[in-house]
Enzyme design. Sequence first.
Site, PDB file in Angstrom:
ATOM      1  CD  GLU A  43      46.034 123.939 109.723  1.00  0.00           C
ATOM      2  OE1 GLU A  43      46.033 122.775 110.136  1.00  0.00           O
ATOM      3  OE2 GLU A  43      45.198 124.402 108.927  1.00  0.00           O
ATOM      4  CB  CYS A 254      41.729 123.216 106.800  1.00  0.00           C
ATOM      5  SG  CYS A 254      41.169 121.513 106.890  1.00  0.00           S
ATOM      6  CD  GLU A 385      42.787 116.869 105.546  1.00  0.00           C
ATOM      7  OE1 GLU A 385      43.552 116.164 106.212  1.00  0.00           O
ATOM      8  OE2 GLU A 385      41.687 117.289 105.977  1.00  0.00           O
TER       9      GLU A 385
HETATM   10  O1  AHR Z   1      45.505 119.330 111.819  1.00  0.00           O
HETATM   11  C1  AHR Z   1      44.220 119.850 111.840  1.00  0.00           C
HETATM   12  C2  AHR Z   1      43.502 119.679 110.509  1.00  0.00           C
HETATM   13  O2  AHR Z   1      43.309 118.332 110.251  1.00  0.00           O
HETATM   14  C3  AHR Z   1      44.230 120.158 109.302  1.00  0.00           C
HETATM   15  O3  AHR Z   1      44.040 121.507 109.081  1.00  0.00           O
HETATM   16  C4  AHR Z   1      43.622 119.368 108.198  1.00  0.00           C
HETATM   17  O4  AHR Z   1      44.528 119.171 107.152  1.00  0.00           O
HETATM   18  C5  AHR Z   1      43.189 118.101 108.874  1.00  0.00           C
HETATM   19  O5  AHR Z   1      41.906 117.784 108.580  1.00  0.00           O
END
Ligand code: AHR
Length: 656
Positions: A43, A254, A385
């Site tokens: 990410e 996210c 999520e």
């Molecule tokens: O890994 C960090 C964050 O944790 C991610 O963006 C999210 O999916 C989770 O809440």
Amino acid sequence: MMKLNIGLIIVVAICLLWPLRNSAQATKGGKKISADLLGLFFEDINYAADGGLYAELVQNRSFEYNLEEKRDWNPFSYWEFVQPGHSMGHISVETSSPIHPNNPHYVLIDAEYIGDYPQVKVESGVGLKNSGFDGMVVRQGEKYNFSMFVQQITDAPMDFLISLQTPKGEILAQTKLNTSDKMWKKYTATLTSTASSDSASLVVLTKTSGQFAIDMVSLFPEKTFRNRPNGLRADLAQTLADMQPRFMRFPGGCLVHGNGLGNMYRWKNTIGPLEERKAQRNIWGYHQTAGLGYFEYFQFCEDIGAKPVPVLPAGVSCQNSGGTHVIGGAGQKALCIDDMKEYIQEVLDLIEWANGPATSTWGAKRAAAGHPAPFNLEYVGIGNEDKMTPEFEERFKMIVKAVKEKHPEVIIVGTAGPFHSGEDFEKGWKISSEMKVPVVDEHYYVQPDWFLSNQHRYDKYDRTKSKVYLGEYASWGNKMKNAIAEAAYITGLERNGDVVQMASYAPMLAKKGFTQWTTDMIFFDNVNILLTPNYYVQKMFMNNQGDYYFDKVVTKDESNKLLAASCVQDSKTSDVIVKLVNAGTEAMPMKVDLSRFKGLHSNAQIEVLEGNADDENTFDNIQKVTPTKSDYTVKCKFEYQAPAMSLTVIRIKTGK
Ligand code: AHR
């Protein structure tokens, strides 16, 4: 005639299969487990992409930084207007005639006067200076690929001097360029550094008085990972390749569903020529150029032998965004139902882009980027999520239905909220089960004790329902006690590899001084890479994956939840791999019985990661905890003293 043919076919088949009779295979009695079990999750958080894995050295190359990203940012952030040698000029940020509407800002420079004083020892000129992400790292003898887009306003050709300089202005590399085009045009040059520096700057000077517009000023080391153009930082990418991950999830997190609808990650904005990609605010509070976009991600996956697992928004934005950080707050926004048709097409287009022939509309774009062969995409994640609202449910179902209809061959990954249990978790599972979504993505960040106490979580999962992708997990911390608790848990994932399809630690990368999330797998700065004990645990497991699981190989004190073990076999090599975990503070005996495996080699390989519970690696002591590898002699049955706070991996060859 018919009989003869069948006889011939049988003879040919026996001849063809005969050489394979001694080839690698799994021992009978093992349980088939996922061949995709352990992989990575990337990410763009903690400056993981720009300033991190993405090798671009110029910061704010396209003048798109703005105050929505950070309060003190503007399009000229990280740039300096320079007029050495008593030169004089003016500068402005413009938007009226950009290279592409997706890339609206550029800089207009009016070089009024180029200084001409022999007694002044510096190169005169008017132009720009950029010091990258806290200084550019350049190495003696290495080449750097420079490029810029220029639109000349002045009629006469203009001369440019491009250089790399130390903070004191010493020249590390220098080259000349001439521009003449009245349309936006890309100019390139190669710079070879005569010395090393960790704090170099790029200086672009015009030596001719006149007016010009400039944008997309870029500098890449020639040596990127696998020498890919627009590539990845070689050392960081190598640490990921070294893990031998089976897959890589991307781009979040996210970041996928974004801060409001306008901030959702739209894959189409991240492919094609860099100057036409749409940069945007990163949900973690900085800027994403999209330079490391979908093409670069798929290419990297292919380069390291990992399956891509792209995740697309489920038509809703992040529930924790839009000014609220309360789960269940008003942050989640949903696309209008009327817009869903177009959005669903975007999802389907991704599959065509990845897998379609080079003659298809989207496959042609992949081919134009340099990859005519399909990428063989198998998995697509829908949602991250998300809060399980009726708006989410409706849109998620629409997308899943459309993908299933058009691409039944693709394995869809659903989502089950941000926690290991609770309302969103239950509802997420229910929705995906009803839709017969093949895999469901679970996330949890918890204390190490939770992992130790819940090692048997998946033993109880219903094998008739969807499989699990543990897409994000970590125990809070980067000490040995965290890593070893995770190791114990991963033995449980292997044991349940028939229902757990995939798992990936999160987050993966974090730049020192630029972190939004404190527990991460790999920390780095511009020069150094700090591998945490958690990284080593992941690597030891990933390097030693199997596709068959064997129980009752290891005997240990079953009442001691600090002990864990697993045994897998890799059917490609026939290697048997035993993992032994001791999360306690004293060495403990474990008995290993390999008698079911035929043709065991006695000379095995052992890798051990051990330390004290609170040991961790820091930038001051980067190698405090590292695993050690050595030869090891095994017998059919042997006892092993698992050191305190340790993970041991023993890899044994079988067969000829
Ligand atoms: O890994 C960090 C964050 O944790 C991610 O963006 C999210 O999916 C989770 O809440």
